[in-house]
Design a protein around this motif. Structure first.
Motif, PDB file in Angstrom:
ATOM      1  N   GLU A 274      62.469  60.586  62.276  1.00  0.00           N
ATOM      2  CA  GLU A 274      63.293  59.375  62.542  1.00  0.00           C
ATOM      3  C   GLU A 274      62.730  58.032  61.780  1.00  0.00           C
ATOM      4  O   GLU A 274      61.620  57.670  61.940  1.00  0.00           O
ATOM      5  CB  GLU A 274      63.713  58.861  63.945  1.00  0.00           C
ATOM      6  CG  GLU A 274      64.341  60.029  64.915  1.00  0.00           C
ATOM      7  CD  GLU A 274      65.692  60.087  64.431  1.00  0.00           C
ATOM      8  OE1 GLU A 274      66.240  59.039  63.868  1.00  0.00           O
ATOM      9  OE2 GLU A 274      66.518  61.143  64.585  1.00  0.00           O
ATOM     10  N   PHE A 275      63.452  57.153  61.166  1.00  0.00           N
ATOM     11  CA  PHE A 275      62.865  56.102  60.242  1.00  0.00           C
ATOM     12  C   PHE A 275      62.239  54.829  61.131  1.00  0.00           C
ATOM     13  O   PHE A 275      61.287  54.422  60.809  1.00  0.00           O
ATOM     14  CB  PHE A 275      63.830  55.407  59.482  1.00  0.00           C
ATOM     15  CG  PHE A 275      64.339  56.166  58.030  1.00  0.00           C
ATOM     16  CD1 PHE A 275      63.447  56.654  57.264  1.00  0.00           C
ATOM     17  CD2 PHE A 275      65.695  56.545  57.783  1.00  0.00           C
ATOM     18  CE1 PHE A 275      63.651  57.435  56.131  1.00  0.00           C
ATOM     19  CE2 PHE A 275      65.927  57.362  56.691  1.00  0.00           C
ATOM     20  CZ  PHE A 275      64.931  57.648  55.927  1.00  0.00           C
ATOM     21  N   GLU A 276      62.779  54.855  62.330  1.00  0.00           N
ATOM     22  CA  GLU A 276      62.541  53.724  63.166  1.00  0.00           C
ATOM     23  C   GLU A 276      61.155  53.991  64.037  1.00  0.00           C
ATOM     24  O   GLU A 276      60.708  53.359  64.720  1.00  0.00           O
ATOM     25  CB  GLU A 276      63.384  53.164  64.053  1.00  0.00           C
ATOM     26  CG  GLU A 276      64.330  54.232  65.132  1.00  0.00           C
ATOM     27  CD  GLU A 276      65.206  55.078  64.653  1.00  0.00           C
ATOM     28  OE1 GLU A 276      65.722  55.760  65.310  1.00  0.00           O
ATOM     29  OE2 GLU A 276      65.420  55.267  63.289  1.00  0.00           O
ATOM     30  N   HIS A 277      60.655  55.545  63.828  1.00  0.00           N
ATOM     31  CA  HIS A 277      59.801  55.803  64.843  1.00  0.00           C
ATOM     32  C   HIS A 277      58.390  55.194  64.511  1.00  0.00           C
ATOM     33  O   HIS A 277      58.019  55.316  63.299  1.00  0.00           O
ATOM     34  CB  HIS A 277      59.753  57.233  64.695  1.00  0.00           C
ATOM     35  CG  HIS A 277      58.713  57.895  65.888  1.00  0.00           C
ATOM     36  ND1 HIS A 277      59.061  58.000  67.249  1.00  0.00           N
ATOM     37  CD2 HIS A 277      57.651  58.497  65.969  1.00  0.00           C
ATOM     38  CE1 HIS A 277      58.243  58.662  68.161  1.00  0.00           C
ATOM     39  NE2 HIS A 277      57.372  58.725  67.312  1.00  0.00           N
ATOM     40  N   PRO A 278      57.715  54.698  65.562  1.00  0.00           N
ATOM     41  CA  PRO A 278      56.364  54.123  65.041  1.00  0.00           C
ATOM     42  C   PRO A 278      55.378  55.171  64.756  1.00  0.00           C
ATOM     43  O   PRO A 278      55.225  56.472  65.329  1.00  0.00           O
ATOM     44  CB  PRO A 278      55.955  53.607  66.481  1.00  0.00           C
ATOM     45  CG  PRO A 278      56.575  54.211  67.466  1.00  0.00           C
ATOM     46  CD  PRO A 278      57.847  54.724  66.936  1.00  0.00           C
ATOM     47  N   VAL A 279      54.421  54.877  63.654  1.00  0.00           N
ATOM     48  CA  VAL A 279      53.530  55.755  63.292  1.00  0.00           C
ATOM     49  C   VAL A 279      51.917  54.999  63.511  1.00  0.00           C
ATOM     50  O   VAL A 279      51.467  54.318  62.849  1.00  0.00           O
ATOM     51  CB  VAL A 279      53.721  55.877  61.505  1.00  0.00           C
ATOM     52  CG1 VAL A 279      52.540  56.757  61.235  1.00  0.00           C
ATOM     53  CG2 VAL A 279      55.125  56.713  61.301  1.00  0.00           C
ATOM     54  N   ARG A 280      51.373  55.691  64.561  1.00  0.00           N
ATOM     55  CA  ARG A 280      50.046  55.399  64.821  1.00  0.00           C
ATOM     56  C   ARG A 280      49.034  56.279  64.355  1.00  0.00           C
ATOM     57  O   ARG A 280      47.816  56.007  64.368  1.00  0.00           O
ATOM     58  CB  ARG A 280      49.990  55.201  66.250  1.00  0.00           C
ATOM     59  CG  ARG A 280      50.918  54.244  67.215  1.00  0.00           C
ATOM     60  CD  ARG A 280      50.869  54.073  68.474  1.00  0.00           C
ATOM     61  NE  ARG A 280      51.652  53.205  69.381  1.00  0.00           N
ATOM     62  CZ  ARG A 280      52.949  53.266  69.671  1.00  0.00           C
ATOM     63  NH1 ARG A 280      53.534  54.512  69.226  1.00  0.00           N
ATOM     64  NH2 ARG A 280      53.701  52.463  70.076  1.00  0.00           N
ATOM     65  N   ARG A 281      49.383  57.297  64.061  1.00  0.00           N
ATOM     66  CA  ARG A 281      48.442  58.379  63.560  1.00  0.00           C
ATOM     67  C   ARG A 281      49.085  59.251  62.738  1.00  0.00           C
ATOM     68  O   ARG A 281      50.005  59.779  62.730  1.00  0.00           O
ATOM     69  CB  ARG A 281      47.844  59.085  64.834  1.00  0.00           C
ATOM     70  CG  ARG A 281      46.494  60.136  64.694  1.00  0.00           C
ATOM     71  CD  ARG A 281      46.071  60.783  65.783  1.00  0.00           C
ATOM     72  NE  ARG A 281      45.553  59.671  66.668  1.00  0.00           N
ATOM     73  CZ  ARG A 281      45.251  59.619  67.860  1.00  0.00           C
ATOM     74  NH1 ARG A 281      45.399  60.890  68.523  1.00  0.00           N
ATOM     75  NH2 ARG A 281      44.863  58.674  68.450  1.00  0.00           N
ATOM     76  N   ILE A 282      48.303  59.631  61.639  1.00  0.00           N
ATOM     77  CA  ILE A 282      48.979  60.472  60.347  1.00  0.00           C
ATOM     78  C   ILE A 282      47.879  61.569  60.181  1.00  0.00           C
ATOM     79  O   ILE A 282      46.606  61.319  60.125  1.00  0.00           O
ATOM     80  CB  ILE A 282      48.889  59.711  59.146  1.00  0.00           C
ATOM     81  CG1 ILE A 282      49.949  58.320  59.351  1.00  0.00           C
ATOM     82  CG2 ILE A 282      49.619  60.669  58.136  1.00  0.00           C
ATOM     83  CD1 ILE A 282      50.118  57.408  58.246  1.00  0.00           C
ATOM     84  N   LEU A 283      48.421  62.756  59.935  1.00  0.00           N
ATOM     85  CA  LEU A 283      47.520  63.813  59.841  1.00  0.00           C
ATOM     86  C   LEU A 283      47.868  64.227  58.210  1.00  0.00           C
ATOM     87  O   LEU A 283      49.253  64.582  58.022  1.00  0.00           O
ATOM     88  CB  LEU A 283      47.821  65.098  60.483  1.00  0.00           C
ATOM     89  CG  LEU A 283      46.861  66.402  60.275  1.00  0.00           C
ATOM     90  CD1 LEU A 283      45.484  66.246  60.318  1.00  0.00           C
ATOM     91  CD2 LEU A 283      47.694  67.484  60.910  1.00  0.00           C
TER      92      LEU A 283
ATOM     93  N   THR B  34      52.442  48.022  64.186  1.00  0.00           N
ATOM     94  CA  THR B  34      52.579  49.290  63.882  1.00  0.00           C
ATOM     95  C   THR B  34      53.530  49.741  62.893  1.00  0.00           C
ATOM     96  O   THR B  34      54.763  49.441  63.184  1.00  0.00           O
ATOM     97  CB  THR B  34      52.844  50.007  65.309  1.00  0.00           C
ATOM     98  OG1 THR B  34      51.895  49.790  66.466  1.00  0.00           O
ATOM     99  CG2 THR B  34      52.933  51.571  65.251  1.00  0.00           C
ATOM    100  N   PRO B  35      53.235  50.325  62.056  1.00  0.00           N
ATOM    101  CA  PRO B  35      54.179  50.683  60.852  1.00  0.00           C
ATOM    102  C   PRO B  35      55.045  51.912  61.603  1.00  0.00           C
ATOM    103  O   PRO B  35      54.806  52.551  62.581  1.00  0.00           O
ATOM    104  CB  PRO B  35      53.573  51.210  59.890  1.00  0.00           C
ATOM    105  CG  PRO B  35      52.186  52.036  60.609  1.00  0.00           C
ATOM    106  CD  PRO B  35      51.936  50.822  61.827  1.00  0.00           C
ATOM    107  N   THR B  36      56.232  51.840  60.897  1.00  0.00           N
ATOM    108  CA  THR B  36      57.091  52.913  61.117  1.00  0.00           C
ATOM    109  C   THR B  36      57.383  53.923  60.254  1.00  0.00           C
ATOM    110  O   THR B  36      56.550  53.880  59.184  1.00  0.00           O
ATOM    111  CB  THR B  36      58.685  52.293  61.153  1.00  0.00           C
ATOM    112  OG1 THR B  36      58.979  51.854  59.954  1.00  0.00           O
ATOM    113  CG2 THR B  36      58.851  51.264  62.348  1.00  0.00           C
ATOM    114  N   VAL B  37      58.048  54.995  60.426  1.00  0.00           N
ATOM    115  CA  VAL B  37      58.226  56.008  59.570  1.00  0.00           C
ATOM    116  C   VAL B  37      58.633  55.419  58.370  1.00  0.00           C
ATOM    117  O   VAL B  37      58.202  56.080  57.015  1.00  0.00           O
ATOM    118  CB  VAL B  37      59.022  57.265  60.077  1.00  0.00           C
ATOM    119  CG1 VAL B  37      59.626  58.187  58.912  1.00  0.00           C
ATOM    120  CG2 VAL B  37      58.411  58.221  61.230  1.00  0.00           C
ATOM    121  N   LEU B  38      59.725  54.684  58.301  1.00  0.00           N
ATOM    122  CA  LEU B  38      60.343  54.140  57.037  1.00  0.00           C
ATOM    123  C   LEU B  38      59.319  53.197  56.192  1.00  0.00           C
ATOM    124  O   LEU B  38      59.006  53.428  55.273  1.00  0.00           O
ATOM    125  CB  LEU B  38      61.381  53.239  57.359  1.00  0.00           C
ATOM    126  CG  LEU B  38      62.086  52.478  56.389  1.00  0.00           C
ATOM    127  CD1 LEU B  38      62.681  53.530  55.233  1.00  0.00           C
ATOM    128  CD2 LEU B  38      63.308  51.691  56.746  1.00  0.00           C
TER     129      LEU B  38
END
Length: 285
Positions: free
Chosen positions: A38-47, A7-11
């Protein structure tokens, strides 16, 4: 970000976006990049949206998005407060509370290749694309610049092309307006995603047959036509930039592995056209 199993992060996503649309490609007055998150927050869905407004924030929260990628900056002009009783403050507080990051790519995405105007040109079936105004400075490079010039696969007259464009671009209340001889034959078209009347002189020098953009004003358009400039087509700002969302969304899916949703919420501010007023109403004298 090639391992889609992780899972990618915001960073991770921000770094990839910054490589595709470097921040130093933006105009000096622009404000691009990560707005909050937050840079370390996981990104599962992008709008992906054109505008970060209350309606698209509602959509992001309903879709449980972790990141909004917007074209227009939320904080383009300085503010002295982000208190929750201010318009932008309410948006920022809502996003922070729900841990939704916000990233903007604006004029750096305009000059990119592929960029905002490439997506617009593709919707209109234009070929042999080249910049209307080649990029200079940090953004200088092959194919980069503001707007695009392209060739129609077959000639059309202005009236026909206006109707064709209406079928290819997102529908808005304002629709599409054209200025010039309806019978004028068009072969080469210039386009610019977003406001474009500051480039009318460039369009005239380019020798194209017509120019399609958003936010054309009365006096610049009138003077342009009086000097035998190319025909003009004026479309809604949102409609001219919405095609780019599909391109950036496809790229994000491939590079991040996250689920990416494209917003089709029409954020054009004009919501009523005179023809929509019931006929039985008496005209105001």
């Amino acid at each position: 970000m090639t391992d889609t199993a992780a899972t990618p992060t915001v960073l991770d996503v921000v770094s990839a976006l910054d490589r595709r649309y470097p921040r130093d490609w933006a105009e000096s007055w622009d404000r691009v990049g990560l707005v909050l998150g937050e840079f370390e927050h996981p990104v599962r869905r992008i709008l992906c949206v054109v505008d970060c407004v209350p309606e698209t924030v509602d959509q992001a929260l309903a879709e449980r998005a972790d990141l909004i990628v917007a074209h227009h900056p939320l904080l383009l002009k300085p503010v002295s407060s982000i208190a929750p009783d201010t318009y932008k403050g309410r948006i920022i507080h809502r996003l922070i509370r729900r841990e939704v990051a916000l990233y903007c790519a604006h004029t750096n995405a305009d000059v990119a290749d592929p960029g905002v105007s490439d997506a617009l040109a593709a919707r209109l079936g234009l070929r042999n694309l080249r910049p209307l105004v080649p990029a200079t400075g940090a953004a200088a490079g092959e194919g980069r610049g503001i707007g695009r010039i392209g060739d129609l696969s077959e000639p059309m007259d202005l009236a026909e092309f206006a109707g064709f464009a209406a079928t290819r671009l997102p529908v808005t209340t304002g629709g599409i307006r054209a200025a010039g001889d309806p019978a004028r034959v068009l072969r080469t078209i210039a386009v610019c995603g977003g406001a474009g009347d500051s480039f009318l002189a460039d369009v005239a020098r380019a020798g194209v047959d017509a120019y399609l953009c958003a936010d054309l004003r009365h006096h610049p358009a009138s003077e342009h036509l009086a000097q035998d400039g190319p025909a003009l087509l004026d479309v809604a700002h949102w409609a001219s930039e919405r095609p780019w969302l599909d391109d950036v969304a496809a790229w994000l899916r491939e590079t991040s592995g996250a689920e990416v949703i494209v917003s089709d919420l029409d954020t054009d501010p004009w919501t009523v056209h005179a023809r929509d007023i019931p006929e039985e109403k008496e005209p105001l004298l």
